[in-house]
Design an enzyme around this catalytic site. Structure first.
Site, PDB file in Angstrom:
ATOM      1  N   GLY A  70       0.779   1.816  -3.887  1.00  0.00           N
ATOM      2  CA  GLY A  70       0.953   1.321  -2.531  1.00  0.00           C
ATOM      3  C   GLY A  70       0.832  -0.186  -2.503  1.00  0.00           C
ATOM      4  N   GLN A 107      -0.540  -8.542   0.887  1.00  0.00           N
ATOM      5  CA  GLN A 107      -0.703  -8.690  -0.570  1.00  0.00           C
ATOM      6  C   GLN A 107       0.428  -9.499  -1.197  1.00  0.00           C
ATOM      7  OE1 GLN A 107      -1.480  -4.234  -1.197  1.00  0.00           O
ATOM      8  NE2 GLN A 107      -2.736  -5.181  -2.767  1.00  0.00           N
ATOM      9  N   CYS A 119      -7.086  -1.744  -6.621  1.00  0.00           N
ATOM     10  CA  CYS A 119      -6.194  -2.499  -5.744  1.00  0.00           C
ATOM     11  C   CYS A 119      -5.478  -3.553  -6.577  1.00  0.00           C
ATOM     12  CB  CYS A 119      -7.025  -3.167  -4.646  1.00  0.00           C
ATOM     13  SG  CYS A 119      -6.055  -4.146  -3.493  1.00  0.00           S
ATOM     14  N   LEU A 120      -4.179  -3.689  -6.370  1.00  0.00           N
ATOM     15  CA  LEU A 120      -3.414  -4.681  -7.132  1.00  0.00           C
ATOM     16  C   LEU A 120      -3.928  -6.100  -6.885  1.00  0.00           C
ATOM     17  CD1 LEU A 120       0.265  -3.376  -6.793  1.00  0.00           C
ATOM     18  CD2 LEU A 120      -1.295  -3.114  -8.731  1.00  0.00           C
ATOM     19  N   HIS A 122      -5.999   3.156   2.595  1.00  0.00           N
ATOM     20  CA  HIS A 122      -6.206   1.920   1.831  1.00  0.00           C
ATOM     21  C   HIS A 122      -5.230   0.828   2.284  1.00  0.00           C
ATOM     22  CE1 HIS A 122      -7.060  -0.228  -2.158  1.00  0.00           C
ATOM     23  NE2 HIS A 122      -5.993  -0.863  -1.697  1.00  0.00           N
ATOM     24  N   GLU A 123      -3.945   1.197   2.402  1.00  0.00           N
ATOM     25  CA  GLU A 123      -2.933   0.187   2.754  1.00  0.00           C
ATOM     26  C   GLU A 123      -3.060  -0.250   4.219  1.00  0.00           C
ATOM     27  OE1 GLU A 123      -1.686  -1.142   0.300  1.00  0.00           O
ATOM     28  OE2 GLU A 123      -1.979   0.473  -1.144  1.00  0.00           O
ATOM     29  N   HIS A 178      -5.621  -2.866   4.667  1.00  0.00           N
ATOM     30  CA  HIS A 178      -5.159  -4.220   4.301  1.00  0.00           C
ATOM     31  C   HIS A 178      -4.619  -4.969   5.519  1.00  0.00           C
ATOM     32  CE1 HIS A 178      -5.475  -4.871   0.003  1.00  0.00           C
ATOM     33  NE2 HIS A 178      -4.966  -3.691  -0.286  1.00  0.00           N
TER      34      HIS A 178
HETATM   35 ZN    ZN Z   1      -5.104  -2.678  -2.071  1.00  0.00          ZN
END
Ligand code: ZN
Length: 155
Positions: free
Chosen positions: A46, A51, A88-89, A130-131, A134
């Protein structure tokens, strides 16, 4: 499509609230396509617009069933809870356990501006929560119960 530069922890943009998308124009569609490509390039499940440095309420998810693009996603129902590991990226080399709803229902607009509802359980519920977090400047480390030693996992 193009791969966009990821933003990493410490970048203030990750802590800001993203704005609703009011018009689904070519810029938003390009953003969605680029986000999907950037997610695949980085082997994520995701990605949220902040991000890649864009403060718009847009997320993409692929838990292995094809990409889903969500505009203005909003959790309208949640049920149960489960604890699972997350990463998380934007926070490389860190993982930890987080409690999420077992099931969520999310209302969103697709790229044609049609209102849709997606229901997710388990991994999909976790990814959606999670997304969406953000978009409000919330990172999984804010909710982390216990950190997981990622080096140990690689042995
Ligand atoms: Zn993340």
């Amino acid at each position: 499509m193009a791969i966009r530069q990821l933003r990493y922890i410490g970048d203030p943009i990750l802590r800001k609230r993203s704005k609703e998308v009011e018009e689904i124009n070519d810029r938003i569609k390009t953003l969605l396509d680029d986000m999907v490509e950037t997610m695949y390039e980085n082997e994520g499940v995701g990605l949220a617009a902040p991000q890649v440095g864009v403060l718009r309420r847009v997320i993409v998810i692929d838990i292995g069933e094809g990409p889903i693009k969500l505009i203005n996603p909003e959790i309208i129902f949640e049920e149960g809870e489960f604890i699972d590991s997350e990463g998380c990226l934007s926070i490389p080399d860190k993982a930890g356990t987080v409690k999420r709803p077992e099931k969520v229902r999310v209302k969103y607009l697709d790229e044609n501006g049609e209102e849709k509802i997606i229901e997710g359980t388990g991994l999909l519920s976790k990814a959606l929560c999670h997304e969406i977090d953000h978009l409000d400047g919330i990172l999984f480390i804010d909710k982390m119960i216990e950190e997981i030693d990622t080096e140990e996992d690689e042995e």
